[in-house]
Write a protein that holds these residues in place. Structure first.
Motif, PDB file in Angstrom:
ATOM      1  N   GLU A 322       0.829  -1.209   0.000  1.00 55.20           N
ATOM      2  CA  GLU A 322       0.000   0.000   0.000  1.00 55.20           C
ATOM      3  C   GLU A 322       0.864   1.259   0.000  1.00 55.20           C
ATOM      4  O   GLU A 322       0.473   2.292  -0.537  1.00 55.20           O
ATOM      5  N   PHE A 325       2.047   1.822  -3.561  1.00 57.17           N
ATOM      6  CA  PHE A 325       0.917   2.301  -4.365  1.00 57.17           C
ATOM      7  C   PHE A 325       0.497   3.716  -3.954  1.00 57.17           C
ATOM      8  O   PHE A 325      -0.173   4.412  -4.694  1.00 57.17           O
ATOM      9  N   VAL A 327      -1.211   4.514  -1.000  1.00 60.62           N
ATOM     10  CA  VAL A 327      -2.384   4.616  -0.133  1.00 60.62           C
ATOM     11  C   VAL A 327      -1.976   5.065   1.267  1.00 60.62           C
ATOM     12  O   VAL A 327      -2.711   5.742   1.954  1.00 60.62           O
ATOM     13  N   PRO A 346      -2.528   6.829  -5.295  1.00 56.26           N
ATOM     14  CA  PRO A 346      -3.087   5.852  -6.232  1.00 56.26           C
ATOM     15  C   PRO A 346      -3.279   6.432  -7.627  1.00 56.26           C
ATOM     16  O   PRO A 346      -2.963   5.775  -8.623  1.00 56.26           O
ATOM     17  N   ALA A 347      -3.781   7.679  -7.703  1.00 54.07           N
ATOM     18  CA  ALA A 347      -4.031   8.256  -9.021  1.00 54.07           C
ATOM     19  C   ALA A 347      -2.732   8.375  -9.823  1.00 54.07           C
ATOM     20  O   ALA A 347      -2.679   8.003 -11.000  1.00 54.07           O
ATOM     21  N   ILE A 350      -1.411   4.860 -10.882  1.00 55.66           N
ATOM     22  CA  ILE A 350      -2.108   4.279 -12.030  1.00 55.66           C
ATOM     23  C   ILE A 350      -1.646   4.971 -13.314  1.00 55.66           C
ATOM     24  O   ILE A 350      -1.387   4.325 -14.327  1.00 55.66           O
ATOM     25  N   HIS A 364     -12.241  -2.498  -0.036  1.00 52.97           N
ATOM     26  CA  HIS A 364     -11.343  -1.669  -0.840  1.00 52.97           C
ATOM     27  C   HIS A 364     -11.429  -1.948  -2.335  1.00 52.97           C
ATOM     28  O   HIS A 364     -10.816  -1.247  -3.126  1.00 52.97           O
TER      29      HIS A 364
ATOM     30  N   ASN B 214     -18.598   3.922  -1.987  1.00 50.61           N
ATOM     31  CA  ASN B 214     -17.562   3.298  -1.155  1.00 50.61           C
ATOM     32  C   ASN B 214     -16.306   4.166  -1.242  1.00 50.61           C
ATOM     33  O   ASN B 214     -15.538   4.071  -2.197  1.00 50.61           O
ATOM     34  N   ASP B 216     -13.510   4.270   0.435  1.00 50.34           N
ATOM     35  CA  ASP B 216     -12.213   3.587   0.453  1.00 50.34           C
ATOM     36  C   ASP B 216     -11.915   2.949  -0.903  1.00 50.34           C
ATOM     37  O   ASP B 216     -10.827   3.103  -1.445  1.00 50.34           O
ATOM     38  N   ALA B 217     -12.917   2.244  -1.429  1.00 52.37           N
ATOM     39  CA  ALA B 217     -12.694   1.587  -2.715  1.00 52.37           C
ATOM     40  C   ALA B 217     -12.389   2.620  -3.789  1.00 52.37           C
ATOM     41  O   ALA B 217     -11.569   2.380  -4.678  1.00 52.37           O
ATOM     42  N   ALA B 219     -10.812   5.444  -3.356  1.00 46.43           N
ATOM     43  CA  ALA B 219      -9.421   5.857  -3.179  1.00 46.43           C
ATOM     44  C   ALA B 219      -8.480   4.811  -3.764  1.00 46.43           C
ATOM     45  O   ALA B 219      -7.524   5.150  -4.461  1.00 46.43           O
ATOM     46  N   TYR B 220      -8.760   3.535  -3.512  1.00 45.98           N
ATOM     47  CA  TYR B 220      -7.915   2.465  -4.042  1.00 45.98           C
ATOM     48  C   TYR B 220      -8.002   2.377  -5.561  1.00 45.98           C
ATOM     49  O   TYR B 220      -7.115   1.828  -6.202  1.00 45.98           O
ATOM     50  N   GLY B 222      -7.960   4.893  -7.452  1.00 44.63           N
ATOM     51  CA  GLY B 222      -7.269   6.042  -8.017  1.00 44.63           C
ATOM     52  C   GLY B 222      -8.109   7.300  -8.143  1.00 44.63           C
ATOM     53  O   GLY B 222      -7.704   8.249  -8.804  1.00 44.63           O
ATOM     54  N   ARG B 224      -9.333  10.786  -6.999  1.00 43.44           N
ATOM     55  CA  ARG B 224      -8.823  11.817  -6.085  1.00 43.44           C
ATOM     56  C   ARG B 224      -9.989  12.251  -5.192  1.00 43.44           C
ATOM     57  O   ARG B 224     -10.737  13.178  -5.524  1.00 43.44           O
TER      58      ARG B 224
END
Lengths: 522, 360
Positions: A322, A325, A327, A346-347, A350, A364, B214, B216-217, B219-220, B222, B224
């Motif tokens: 994490e 990545f 996070v 993360p952005a 990717i 997640h 969601n 959290d999801a 954020a994971y 990507g 912003r």
């Protein structure tokens, strides 16, 4: 309504005797239990019978249904079908509370004590002894009797100490004492040893043996096969939501047990042998540290290479991934395809070609109520085809359909919410989401957790094919077999540090098994 | 479609085949039609004797269209799972700011644009505070409400500013186009189309909705998250400011007191419109239709001779009843409730019979 008679205690909720001496031994049986979570089948018609005076262990891979079984039997989950029979009596509509009233107690994987309350308050929670005045509590009686319960379970703490100051091991012993207070004599332990040291484990096992001596009915879950053979009187193997075998520990070998747990389909798969010495480095991690979680982590992965990160739960594997990545924060360097990857998020990961498939799919990964199509395109919303500022639904649908086909997602339509798919198909959809991002480096955290055998095989072949196409892959897995089958090289993380590394044919179950507990060489 | 290799369930047709959002939107349209038919048939004055009449159906818009605009604004924030309680006070503050600018000598349209922009900046600041310090939007915007409302009172002094140019009052308030279509309706229509496209067809809107489902999801994946949430607060403040302009134009005076009373009706329209108060699910057209249902309900019942008090009770019951029905239908709770009742009464719980669930 009559209020003439004020009972100080409702009948039947007085604390039980500390030594459990008023216990009538009885067996506890689950018949044909079925349970699904949002379409993912956790149990399909599984039956198991726990006998008094026996430590009965459930083993199986992650997601096989062990925890679900114990939780159904302790009233935490309501089964979709099946019956629960305690000493010949059928239990209906069980809740954790009614389960305790029947004498069934589950010591959860993570103890759920109330952190700010004292040990003794936690012990008596739910059945505080009342004093003579209404709404008053007999503190003196509580503190006095607490000592004898603590003694019984081998817990040596000040009863007034807040629960938050107890170690995990002490908290588990306190949970056991609580079971005695609640007159429970069917006690289930859901992976209690996963966060205990060897000595703490022995203390717990001593207690379990003493309870067995008093004809308690005991259920146990563990991933550590040594422990399983040490403590168990019976072993039941679960695989893919079903009971597949039942053994007596002295009549079965370790290999037979592992084969039963893993299943032949996967065990037959051959390791691949590839020469990657000429490939360029795709990901380089240099001295990555984060306070408490891990420190000075360095490793690199070549294009097309599959690197395994082995380690126990809590060793820091997920935290490392994490942090790479973006996070969670960490210090140290990450170099992606030769370029430093700073200001990690993360952005930006990717965008730079680094993706991470999170371990916890439910929290997640998936957007449970969102259509499959939008779940698949969620990580690539920024690059979807547009007309001016507006997204083009038809083009998006085409992209999602292709991506779903590539990872063999099986669904009636792209427009149904992803929660209605099985765990395996949800995970296939997660792979299609991340493949759409066209990664150069992919980190997969527990890629086959909670998926069926078919999905597992598909996921393995997806990983094979994308590594052949030159994508560097990092796999985190608690299933050592998975690492043996998939990886070109494995590094072991122990207590937040890289402790050892193996490559090629030296990657064996035995070798990994000793690496993850911190042994450097064998 | 190529993915449909293995149908999981038999294909459903008709009403059951629609997703819950669409089903709710159609239900709302049904409620609106029923309401209009009822008032039309039962109360002749509701139509006011023709489309051109100021007491006509469309004419009633000036009593609620600014609430609808505010609803569209706060809707962005609710889609992301946040809440903005400052929108009511924001609209009042915007009106006072615009009027004071104008009375200070500024061109009226420049004053309008400048106050809307400044309100957007206030929304930006609120969003920054919420995301940077990780505070609950409920608390931060509650504080914003107090500050903005008092600031408006302090700024306007003892006499609320009035005497705004008639061109302004006509364009954003009581004027009509060709004597038929209220100009405020045009403003609303533009905002409604804009809001629909933003939420359902833009990248920002997509990510906003994912955050609501969601966080959290998201954020994971990507997204912003902070940036997107901040943008929602900016939009919310902007829409509230525009609503404030319309309030000022309608009443011919900047009123600090009216704004806060519009807050709860605006949130009511959003939730009745089918947007999940915890974020994610919902359709913008649902909010538009719901705001009209609520907007016409009050004058309709009043015309019908129902007292003000009973009108509020009726709105409460409508909200409670429809949301209960929606929740139960979304979760398939009708069956669940029956099962639970049966288990409670102890007559043959459906969980007990052993089934031969088996898969090889």
């Amino acid at each position: 309504m009559s209020i003439a008679v004020r009972r100080h205690q409702p009948a039947g909720v007085r604390p039980g005797p500390p030594d459990g001496s008023d216990y009538v031994p009885s067996s506890y049986e689950a018949r044909q239990i079925a349970k699904s979570f949002a379409g993912a089948r956790a149990l399909t018609g599984a039956s198991v019978r726990f006998e008094p005076g026996t430590i009965h262990t459930l083993v199986g891979e992650n997601g096989a249904g062990k925890s679900t079984m114990l939780k159904v039997m302790a009233g935490v989950h309501r089964p979709d079908a099946g019956e629960l029979i305690l000493g010949g009596e059928q239990l209906r509509s069980l809740t954790p509370r009614t389960a305790q009233q029947h004498g069934i107690y589950l010591v959860p994987q993570e103890p759920t004590l109330m952190a700010t309350l004292s040990a003794v308050e936690n012990l008596f929670v739910g059945i505080l002894p009342r004093a003579r005045l209404p709404f008053s509590v007999d503190w003196r009686a509580m503190t006095q009797t607490a000592g004898s319960y603590f003694e019984q379970v081998g817990l040596d703490v000040d009863p007034r100490q807040p629960a938050s100051t107890l170690s995990i091991a002490q908290q588990q012993l306190l949970e056991c004492a609580r079971a005695l207070v609640h007159r429970c004599n069917v006690i289930f332990f859901d992976e209690p040893t996963s966060s205990l040291t060897a000595h703490e484990t022995e203390v717990l096992f001593d207690l379990m043996r003493r309870l067995r001596g008093r004809s308690f009915t005991l259920g146990f879950i563990s991933h550590r096969l040594d422990e399983v053979f040490e403590i168990s009187d019976r072993i039941t193997v679960l695989r893919d939501a079903q009971i597949v075998a039942e053994f007596l520990p002295d009549k079965v070998t370790r290999e037979e047990l592992v084969t039963a747990m893993v299943g032949k389909e996967i065990a037959k798969r051959e390791r691949r042998h590839r020469d990657l010495s000429g490939a360029e480095t795709a990901l380089e991690v240099d001295g990555l540290s984060a306070s408490r979680a891990f420190s000075e982590i360095s490793f690199s992965v070549r294009r097309g290479e599959v690197l395994g990160l082995a380690g126990l739960v809590g060793s820091g594997r997920t935290e490392i991934a994490e942090s790479i990545f973006g996070v969670r924060p960490a210090t140290g360097g990450v170099v992606l395809e030769g370029r430093p990857f700073r200001r990690r998020s993360p952005a930006s990961a990717i965008a730079a070609g680094l993706i991470y498939l999170p371990e916890d799919r439910g929290h997640h990964g998936v957007f449970a109520n969102v259509e499959l199509e939008r779940n698949i395109t969620a990580a690539t919303v920024g690059v979807l085809p547009r007309f001016g500022p507006l997204l083009r639904p038809a083009a998006e649908k085409e992209i999602a359909a292709k991506a779903a086909e590539r990872t063999r997602v099986r669904a009636a339509s792209l427009q149904i919410p992803i929660k209605s798919l099985s765990g395996g198909n949800q995970q296939r959809a997660m792979f299609s989401r991340w493949l759409l991002a066209e990664p150069k480096v992919a980190i997969f955290d527990e890629p086959t957790r909670g998926v069926d055998v078919g999905a597992k095989a598909d996921i393995y072949s997806i990983i094979d094919s994308i590594s052949d196409s030159g994508i560097a892959i990092v796999i985190i897995s608690s299933e050592l077999e998975e690492l043996v089958l998939l990886c070109d090289r494995v590094i072991a993380i122990y207590e937040g540090r890289v402790v050892s590394e193996v490559a090629g044919d030296e990657i064996t179950l035995e070798r990994l098994g000793s690496m993850i507990v911190g042994e450097v060489a064998k | 479609m190529s993915v449909a290799t293995q149908p999981a369930k038999p294909t459903r047709r008709g009403w059951r085949a629609l997703d819950t959002n669409t089903r709710w939107l159609l239900s709302l349209v049904g409620i609106l039609v029923a309401e209009l038919l009822y008032f039309n048939l039962g109360v002749s004055t509701f139509w006011g004797g023709g489309w051109g009449n100021p007491n006509s159906l469309l004419g009633y818009g000036e009593y609620f269209l600014f609430t609808s605009m505010m609803a569209l604004g706060v809707m962005f924030v609710i889609f992301a799972g946040d809440i903005d309680l400052s929108v009511g006070a924001m609209s009042g503050f915007a009106g006072v700011m615009m009027a004071e600018f104008h009375l200070g000598g500024m061109n009226i349209w420049l004053a309008v644009v400048l106050s809307v922009v400044l309100c957007a900046v206030i929304g930006l600041i609120q969003g920054l505070i919420i995301t940077f310090f990780k505070l609950e939007s409920l608390l931060v915007t509650l504080a914003g409400w107090f500050i903005l409302q008092s600031a408006a009172v302090a700024w306007e002094g003892p006499v609320p500013p009035y005497n705004l140019p008639s061109g302004f009052e006509s364009a954003l308030g009581t004027g009509t186009i060709g004597g038929t279509i209220p100009s405020q309706l045009i403003v609303f229509a533009v905002l409604a189309v804009l809001a629909t496209l933003i939420v359902h067809r833009s990248r920002f809107g997509r990510q906003l909705v994912l955050i609501g489902h969601n966080r959290d999801a998201a954020a994971y994946a990507g997204v912003r998250v902070s940036l997107t949430r901040i943008r929602a607060f900016v939009l919310s403040a902007t829409f509230a400011a525009i609503a404030g302009m319309c309030v000022a134009a309608t009443y011919g005076t900047a009123r600090d007191d009216l704004g806060p009373t519009l807050l709860l009706p605006a949130i009511t329209a959003v939730v009745l419109g089918g947007v999940d108060i915890f974020g994610g699910a919902g359709l913008v057209p649902g909010v538009i239709v719901a705001s009209f249902i609520l907007g016409w309900l009050t004058p309709g019942l009043l015309q019908d001779g129902v007292s003000d008090t009973w009108t509020s009770i009726a709105i409460g019951i409508l909200l409670l009843g429809s949301l209960t029905a929606k929740g139960m239908s979304d979760r398939g709770q009708g069956t669940l409730l029956r099962e639970r009742l049966r288990a409670r009464l102890g007559t043959g719980p459906p969980t007990s019979p052993p089934t031969s669930v088996d898969s090889a």
